[in-house]
Design a protein around this motif. Structure first.
Motif, mmCIF file in Angstrom:
data_model
loop_
_atom_site.group_PDB
_atom_site.id
_atom_site.type_symbol
_atom_site.label_atom_id
_atom_site.label_comp_id
_atom_site.label_asym_id
_atom_site.label_seq_id
_atom_site.Cartn_x
_atom_site.Cartn_y
_atom_site.Cartn_z
ATOM 1 N N LYS A 535 0.854 -1.197 0.000
ATOM 2 C CA LYS A 535 0.000 0.000 0.000
ATOM 3 C C LYS A 535 0.879 1.232 0.000
ATOM 4 O O LYS A 535 1.763 1.368 0.848
ATOM 5 C CB LYS A 535 -0.888 0.000 1.247
ATOM 6 N N GLU A 536 0.611 2.112 -0.948
ATOM 7 C CA GLU A 536 1.345 3.379 -0.966
ATOM 8 C C GLU A 536 1.024 4.140 0.312
ATOM 9 O O GLU A 536 -0.116 4.134 0.775
ATOM 10 C CB GLU A 536 0.902 4.217 -2.178
ATOM 11 N N GLY A 537 2.032 4.735 0.844
ATOM 12 C CA GLY A 537 1.798 5.560 2.021
ATOM 13 C C GLY A 537 1.878 4.791 3.329
ATOM 14 O O GLY A 537 1.893 5.384 4.395
ATOM 15 N N GLU A 538 1.938 3.486 3.249
ATOM 16 C CA GLU A 538 2.060 2.720 4.484
ATOM 17 C C GLU A 538 3.528 2.340 4.692
ATOM 18 O O GLU A 538 4.243 2.053 3.739
ATOM 19 C CB GLU A 538 1.203 1.458 4.389
ATOM 20 N N LEU A 539 3.946 2.349 5.923
ATOM 21 C CA LEU A 539 5.340 2.029 6.194
ATOM 22 C C LEU A 539 5.553 0.523 6.169
ATOM 23 O O LEU A 539 4.673 -0.253 6.527
ATOM 24 C CB LEU A 539 5.751 2.567 7.560
#
Lengths: 1084, 489
Positions: A535-539
């Protein structure tokens, strides 16, 4: 004879002497009349063979023939054993077992005490090199914190026999489960079969190298494992596989990889390396093309490549942001030309299977990768153990209480159970054990193993177990009711006895047991499709094997703890590695302590901004933060680093997405002990680089290395003396003062090939082991006082990086500069350059550092008073100063001076470490300067041996009637190997006589790539470097334009030297032969 | 000829505007001078002396305990590291040696140049020199790793036939500093001889008035000691004649030493190849800097001393002003050198050199560089103004700035050149430890202890020399000969 009482301590040479009835003739005089005198030459290798063979053949009367005398006691010799010469080291073949492939070794033993490990050059899959951990493992043998004997629950010490009886009792008390690490030992496999249903068997390794076997088995439906041959590949694609760094079998991969990168002997072709990875790894540092993506996105890249190769069933469209299709297209073009794909053990099975399919499609199977038979041992995993029912748990090795997946409640698992623990340390897993058995070191035990090519190797002891320990094999044999000793078990396994057994021990391996590759069919892709969700934006948290302490098993090894990480150069710590962009977004800076929460568990660690790291990833190295690890792992009573296992689960051992909300700053800040604070080379021509192809490439400009730097002819005009054609020297050259030296037949020199060096650190530890280099502790490293004679400099070079612009803000500022996002990395081993006109020699007021007739810059410790002027005047800063008595005083009490407990009387046994010292090398005291000696002890040893040999040859010739005989006392080229050279898998370091034009080192120095670091100082070093050549595909788009015009370091240099707008004029197309007048090619 | 011939005009008096201020104010007579200077020794120990002495003595004790700790533990107790292997110890060494320059310059070079004003200050300045060189000498000795072998650089014949390395500037240092110290000490002692004789004679006169037996004994002991060191000085014509010849010779001998010692200290740096050290400008620049810092320290010490010891009429404002002028001149030379270094770094074309200087001014140690520049370049420029030169409080404060600036100059040279040199992989940062700091502060205590003892037991102004430059000593002066107007005797 009266005992020697000079120092108040009585020493007797034997029991007889003590009782006053000694027969003096046995030892009086080193060589009594008519006594045996060896008349063989003792060149190192011959000597090893001779000693091994003669010990074997002498047949000391018992079956347990080997290097160790079969008697159980080591006592002073009453009578000198035959073939044993006091003070002359002995060499024995053995092997260091590892998870998936042992390393065949030769161990040096001094007076019965193993001191140095080298690779076994006779082994067909070895060049005599080893890896960093093998070098460091000698220190483990003498670890003062290792378990000092067996004990029961009440901490009552038990002898070996009593402990084994206790073991019998406990085993019989209920259903038994065995938990152990992975092993390649055929004997262990045999004994486990013998145990059969008596116990359930489980294996657990925190670093899961077995995934290669499982994935291959899954993909091909056959019991096989991959065996990579990187020398067979012209293109290598690494899918998050740090094959020169922290993967299995690195020393072999480095050797094969380096073979493909060598440009010696006129070759202008080399392999190309593509790397797709989340964190900057050692492999990524060597990459020609590197793509930084999240670990979870690697599957997407692999499937996009698969699609391009016509493998069906993947959409290949889920490319991460910033990845250009052209990059992949070109990568595929290259892969089709005898490429190979490797997958890192941290990647999920799907990526591995996909890689096998790609390898099959590009025809790599059989060349770049072979598949060797690998039967499934059929053991349970640690998750199975958690579900199993048992009463007695025998933990053999490992340290599950510390490193088991965090979703397994270990306390609950062992709660109420009887626990037997065989451990090298009295560590976390030994707490509350009902029976603790001290484990032996591999240099104390009999065993066997297989190297990665399948060859069976012998593990033979060099010393009696120091603390009455037991080997894993011995414990298993006891459980299996096997009455034979470990020695006999191994003999039975390998099916050898008598001379054949001795021969096996002598060689250290059985050449006939090498595995034959098996043919594999079509790949079953069903497992390849379970793509991890990104997921983009998830670390994303990545769990990495640590390059120094491995999974934590080397956490109490001082050499490893103090070894700078090859990329971060951090010692004595792990860190939360994060990219600049992500750190900025999260508001973090270097040293901030952050908390990472995952499934209700959390861990706190300090931040380190890492150039080249993929955004939105947090890389955590495993193996630190030990609760009960010994005085190094818990230095000064504190945990070294933090324990990333706390949040690592069995479902996601490699990487996992975390909720960004669960990640945030915690209290406090942390100081790192980093050995290289400055990242940029500042446009200086220290590491010289070119691309292979292109207008400015190596193929067109082989002498590119001579056209950068102040010593380049176009820069050096006004510094060159027209009379000599050399720069005006600052110091008088010793040859001007003593012209007779110039004609010396021996001038030692070294050539380091930056193109094949991968920066693996093995040489750093080898040097430490060979030269008795002490460790100094975190506090001292933080103060910049590490002692390593050989260090590896790592520079980041960046595009659009204006060197000199940001450097004035201090080193902290560089972590916020944009150029670090996608850097190129260069490595450079740096050691004493042994200058002819050495700046250090000129300034020493007491002649403590001087030049010898063979071109060595020697350090006279006895004469040194410690003005440290030499170090100040050394441009390479390779000298090291003993600020304290590092060898004498406990490292956590250095500042207490004489008030610190004296190790000599320290009951906790710091002095055990002294056993690891090389007796050929002085142990330096405080106040003394030290530095690389080119392993002068090895040079002298070889010279003495050669002289003895020559005298024998001369006598033989005279006896044969030849009176005109001329015997050379010159040591043959290649006989002397420095410790760093010997350990180097890549063969990047070559040492020899540069006065001999035929020596390998001279031939290398004749190459056009040969250059001198800071040559313009005209100190004329004897260590020179072969410039690095990168091999990018010029069609591949880089992260920014112009990336492949020239290597970034060369672009930085241009920016400094020519103001940055000289891309075109700077090709030095006007190369004429005479433009080399200024070069100091004559410095041999 | 004839009556038209005018009577020649003889200038009897110097015009007011050309008249020099006298070197001893208020036309004091020789006897007054003797009394005034001897009073410091002969009077009751003042309270300020005791306070200052106790503080200095304790500080000196701290210095030596730090050195003891250093020796038993290792040089690691300092903040040194790789790459900065020389830190405060060498900075302090060069600083103290620099301070030690003023004394011999005043007594030797100004003597040869017939600068009569030197007489009021040379004794104290020379004492300061000797004590400063003693403080300086501590550091190279203790900074070595193995102090028990510190004698190795001495050329002592030995069985191993190992000699020191004569090409090393550190060895030149050993010779330069020890020669300088020896000659300075001799010169100082030589100058003391007539005054020691005076002290002895005065004690003999005073003895007659003493009744109390213990005090009598003390007086006797003092007489013996002064007498012993006065070497039988009687003030005879032949003594004076020999003395003055010897003084002249020693002055001639000391003069090159003043220039050589700091030149050689600068070789420690200039002979190396380090960018920022390897500079030909160093010898003159170091000498100028040394004179600058020496005069700075003389001012720092003499301004309070002339007040406390009531020497205002002997060490007059004119003396202070003259020293300010020397400070201004040398300070300007130093400032010029700073600028020239930068020019050469650019003009020389070596990027390493250029970087070293850029790094000095704008790198991590820029704060030290700018402290140095403001103290050493800007401060002395204030001495262009007579108002400032004659304001003792301001001069005192400015002189302290000079001392600070010169310490930072050495710090900048030693540390900033080392911390970022050729290979960026070596670059580091250096900061001192508490041991560094306390040792340095401690040497000031050691220095002050010695100086206070000097004030108390030796004439702090050269009595005979000052008398020699008074108008009374000049037979052609209207006050000359036996004429006595202002004196009490």
């Amino acid at each position: 004879m009266k005992p020697n009482t000079d120092n108040g301590v009585k020493h007797w040479r034997s029991m007889e002497a003590m009782q006053g009835r000694e027969v003096p003739s046995a030892w009086q005089g080193e060589f009594p009349e008519g006594a045996f005198e060896r008349d063989e030459g003792f060149a190192r290798r011959n000597f090893m063979k001779l000693m091994g063979a003669s010990f074997g053949l002498a047949g000391l009367g018992l079956l347990g023939v080997g290097c160790r005398r079969p008697e159980e006691l080591i006592m002073p010799f009453g009578q000198q054993p035959e073939n044993y010469i006091h003070g002359v080291p002995q060499y024995f073949a053995s092997a260091r077992p590892a998870r998936t492939g042992a390393i065949s070794i030769v161990v040096e033993s001094n007076e019965g005490r193993p001191t140095k490990i080298e690779g076994n050059p006779e082994h067909p899959d070895s060049n005599g090199s080893t890896d960093m951990h093998t070098q460091a493992s000698i220190l483990d043998l003498y670890d003062p914190d290792r378990a000092r004997g067996n004990h029961n629950k009440d901490k009552k010490t038990l002898t070996r026999d009593a402990a084994l009886e206790e073991l019998d009792k406990l085993i019989e008390s209920g259903r038994t489960a065995l938990l152990m690490g992975e092993s390649t030992s055929p004997s262990r496999a045999r004994i486990l079969k013998q145990i059969g249903n008596k116990a359930q068997v489980f294996t657990y390794e925190p670093i899961d190298d077995d995934i290669h076997r499982r994935s291959a088995t899954e993909a091909f439906g056959k019991d096989v494992r991959p065996y990579y041959r990187l020398d067979q590949a012209s293109t290598i694609l690494s899918l998050d596989c740090d094959f020169v760094g922290v993967e299995a079998d690195t020393h072999r991969h480095i050797r094969d990889y380096a073979k493909g990168r060598k440009l010696n002997k006129g070759s202008t072709d080399m392999s190309r390396l593509y790397v797709v990875e989340p964190r900057m790894s050692q492999t990524g540092a060597n990459a020609d093309h590197r793509l930084r993506v999240k670990a979870g996105a690697v599957h997407g890249i692999a499937s996009a490549i698969a699609v391009r190769l016509g493998i069906e069933g993947f959409d290949g469209k889920h490319l991460p942001k910033g990845v250009e299709a052209k990059w992949l297209d070109q990568c595929v073009v290259d892969l089709k030309k005898s490429g190979v794909v490797m997958t890192g053990q941290g990647q999920p099975l799907a990526v591995h299977v996909l890689a096998h399919a790609i390898n099959q499609k590009i025809g790599a199977i059989g060349s770049g990768v072979q598949f060797l038979p690998a039967p499934n041992p059929g053991h349970g995993t640690i998750e199975d153990l958690a579900k199993a029912s048992f009463d007695v748990l025998v933990i053999l090795g490992g340290n599950p209480a510390y490193n088991a997946p965090s979703d397994i409640d270990w306390k609950n698992l062992v709660g109420g159970k009887t626990v037997v623990r065989l451990g090298y340390y009295d560590d976390e897993s030994a707490v509350d054990a009902d029976l603790f058995l001290a484990q032996t070191h591999f240099l104390e035990e009999w065993g066997d193993a297989r190297t990665s090519d399948g060859t069976t190797v012998a593990v033979q002891p060099l010393i009696k177990p120091l603390f009455d320990g037991l080997s894993e094999l011995e414990v298993l044999a006891r459980i299996a009711d096997e009455a034979k000793s470990a020695n006999e078990i191994v003999q039975a396994t390998v099916g050898r006895s008598g001379d054949s057994w001795k021969h096996f021990l002598h060689d250290g391996f059985d050449a006939g047991t090498k595995a034959t590759p098996v043919k594999v069919g079509a790949v079953n892709l069903s497992a390849a499709k379970q793509a991890p969700e990104v997921k983009e934006g998830e670390l994303e948290v990545i769990f990495a094997r640590d390059s120094s302490v491995d999974d934590g098993s080397f956490a109490n090894n001082g050499w490893c703890q103090e070894l700078p990480d090859p990329i971060t150069k951090i010692t004595w710590d792990n860190a939360v590695l994060v990219s600049r962009v992500t750190a900025k977004k999260l508001g973090w800076s270097n040293g901030d302590v952050v908390k990472i929460g995952l499934d209700g568990r959390s861990v706190e660690g300090p931040v380190w901004i890492q150039p080249g790291q993929a955004d939105e990833t947090l890389a955590l190295a495993l193996g630190y933060g030990r609760d009960k690890g010994g005085r190094i792992a818990n230095f000064d009573g504190k945990q070294v680093g933090f324990n990333a296992y706390k949040i690592r689960t069995s479902e996601a051992p490699g990487f996992v997405s975390v909720d960004s909300g669960k990640v945030g700053k915690a209290k406090g800040s942390h100081n790192f002990a980093c050995t290289q604070d400055h990242w940029s080379m500042e446009g200086r021509a220290i590491v010289r680089e070119a691309n292979l192809e292109g207008d400015h490439g190596y193929q067109k400009h082989k002498d590119f290395a001579h056209h950068v730097g102040l010593d380049a002819p176009d820069h050096a005009k006004h510094t060159i003396d027209p009379k000599t054609g050399k720069p005006y020297p600052i110091y008088q050259h010793p040859y001007d003062a003593k012209p007779e030296l110039k004609n010396q037949k021996v001038q030692w020199g070294m050539s380091i090939d930056l193109n094949s060096c991968v920066g693996c650190n093995a040489c750093v530890i080898a040097c430490q082991s060979e030269n008795n280099i002490p460790i100094v502790g975190k506090d001292q490293v933080e103060r910049g006082r590490e002692m390593s004679w050989l260090r590896i400099d790592r520079y980041y070079t960046g595009f659009d990086h204006d060197p000199g612009a940001g450097d004035t803000d201090g080193d902290e500022a560089q972590a916020a500069e944009e150029w670090i996002d996608d850097p190129q990395v260069v490595n450079q081993p740096m050691l004493c350059q042994h200058c002819e006109a050495a700046p250090c020699e000129l300034v020493c007021p007491v002649n403590a550092t001087a030049h010898d007739d063979e071109g060595l810059n020697v350090m006279v410790y006895n004469r040194c008073i410690g003005t440290r002027y030499c170090s100040n005047n050394c441009a390479w800063k390779v000298r090291r100063f003993n600020y304290f008595d590092y060898n004498k005083r406990p490292l956590n009490a250095l500042y207490k001076g004489p008030l610190a407990s004296n190790e000599e009387n320290d009951p906790t046994g710091w002095d055990l470490v002294k056993m690891a010292k090389n007796p050929e090398v002085t142990v330096r005291m405080r106040g003394v300067m030290e530095k690389c000696t080119y392993c002068v002890q090895r040079i002298e040893e070889a010279k003495i041996a050669r002289k003895r040999e020559a005298s024998r040859e001369y006598k033989d010739a005279l006896a044969g009637g030849d009176e005109d005989i001329a015997v050379s006392t010159m040591v043959a080229d290649g006989k002397i190997k420095t410790a760093c050279q010997q350990v180097c898998s890549a063969e990047a370091i070559v040492f020899g006589n540069q006065a001999d034009p035929k020596s390998e080192v001279s031939i290398l120095k004749e190459q056009e790539r040969d250059y001198t670091v800071l040559g313009f100082l005209d100190a004329r070093p004897h260590t020179t470097y072969l410039a690095q050549v990168r091999n990018p595909n010029l069609e591949v788009p880089g992260p920014f334009e112009g990336y492949y015009h020239k290597p970034l370091s060369a672009q930085e240099y241009d920016a400094v030297a020519h103001g940055g707008d000289h891309h075109d004029e700077n090709g030095h197309d006007d190369h004429k032969e005479d433009s080399h007048k200024g070069e100091s090619k004559e410095n041999h | 000829m004839g009556s038209a011939a005018k009577k020649p005009v003889y200038l009897v008096e110097t015009p007011k505007e050309l008249e020099r201020e006298p070197l001893v104010a208020n036309k004091r007579a020789p006897g007054w001078i003797s009394d005034q200077i001897a009073a410091v020794i002969e009077g009751k120990t003042p309270r300020w002396w005791w306070i200052a002495f106790v503080i200095s003595f304790l500080t000196a004790g701290m210095c030596f305990s730090m050195i003891g700790y250093l020796i038993v533990t290792g040089v690691g107790v300092w903040g040194l590291n790789q790459p900065v292997m020389w830190g405060w110890a060498i900075v302090n060494f060069v600083w103290w040696i620099g301070i030690g320059h003023a004394g011999t310059l005043i007594s030797a070079i100004l003597f040869l140049l017939r600068q009569k004003w030197r007489t009021s200050i040379n004794r104290a300045a020379e004492a300061m020199t000797i004590f400063a060189v003693m403080c300086a000498g501590i550091f190279p000795a203790i900074h070595v790793g193995r102090i028990w072998f510190v004698w190795y650089p001495l050329p002592i014949p030995n069985a191993n036939d190992i000699w020191p390395q004569f090409r090393s500037p550190l060895l030149w240092d050993v010779f330069a500093v020890s020669t300088y110290f020896t000659v300075s000490l001799l010169f100082w002692y030589m100058g003391l001889i007539p005054d020691l004789g005076t002290m002895r004679d005065r004690l003999r006169l005073q003895a007659e008035k003493i009744k109390e037996p213990f005090a009598k004994l003390i007086n006797k002991v003092k007489q013996l000691l002064y007498g012993f060191f006065a070497l039988g000085w009687t003030g005879s014509n032949r003594h004076w004649s020999n003395y003055e010849k010897a003084y002249l010779l020693l002055a001639g001998l000391s003069t090159p030493l003043v220039l050589s010692v700091h030149s050689i200290v600068s070789f420690d740096f200039a002979v190396s190849q380090l960018p920022g050290w390897h500079t030909t400008i160093f010898p003159p620049y170091f000498v100028a800097g040394a004179v600058f810092s020496g005069f700075g320290m003389v001012l720092t010490i003499l301004i309070p001393m002339r007040k406390l010891c009531k020497m205002e009429e002997i060490i007059t404002v004119r003396h202070i002003e003259l020293m300010c002028k020397v400070t201004l001149a040398t300070g300007s030379i130093v400032g010029y050198a700073y600028g020239m270094e930068f020019f050469i770094a650019w003009y020389g074309g070596s990027p390493y050199e250029l970087y070293a200087f850029k790094n000095r001014a704008f790198g991590p140690y820029a704060w030290a560089y700018w402290i140095m520049v403001s103290c050493n370049v800007l401060t002395p420029q204030l001495f262009w103004f007579k108002k400032i030169r004659t304001n003792m409080v301001v001069v005192f404060i400015l002189s302290i700035f000079v001392n600070i600036g010169m310490w930072f100059e050495r710090f900048v040279i030693v540390v900033t050149s080392l911390h970022r040199d050729f290979m960026p992989s070596n670059w580091g940062y250096y900061s001192p430890t508490w041991v560094d700091i306390l040792t340095y502060v401690g040497t000031m205590g050691f220095f002050m202890t010695l100086f206070l003892l000097f004030i108390r037991f030796l004439p702090l102004v050269a009595i005979s020399e000052v008398k020699g430059v008074t108008p009374q000593a000049d037979p052609h002066d209207k006050l000359g000969g036996a004429k006595d107007e202002g004196g009490t005797h």
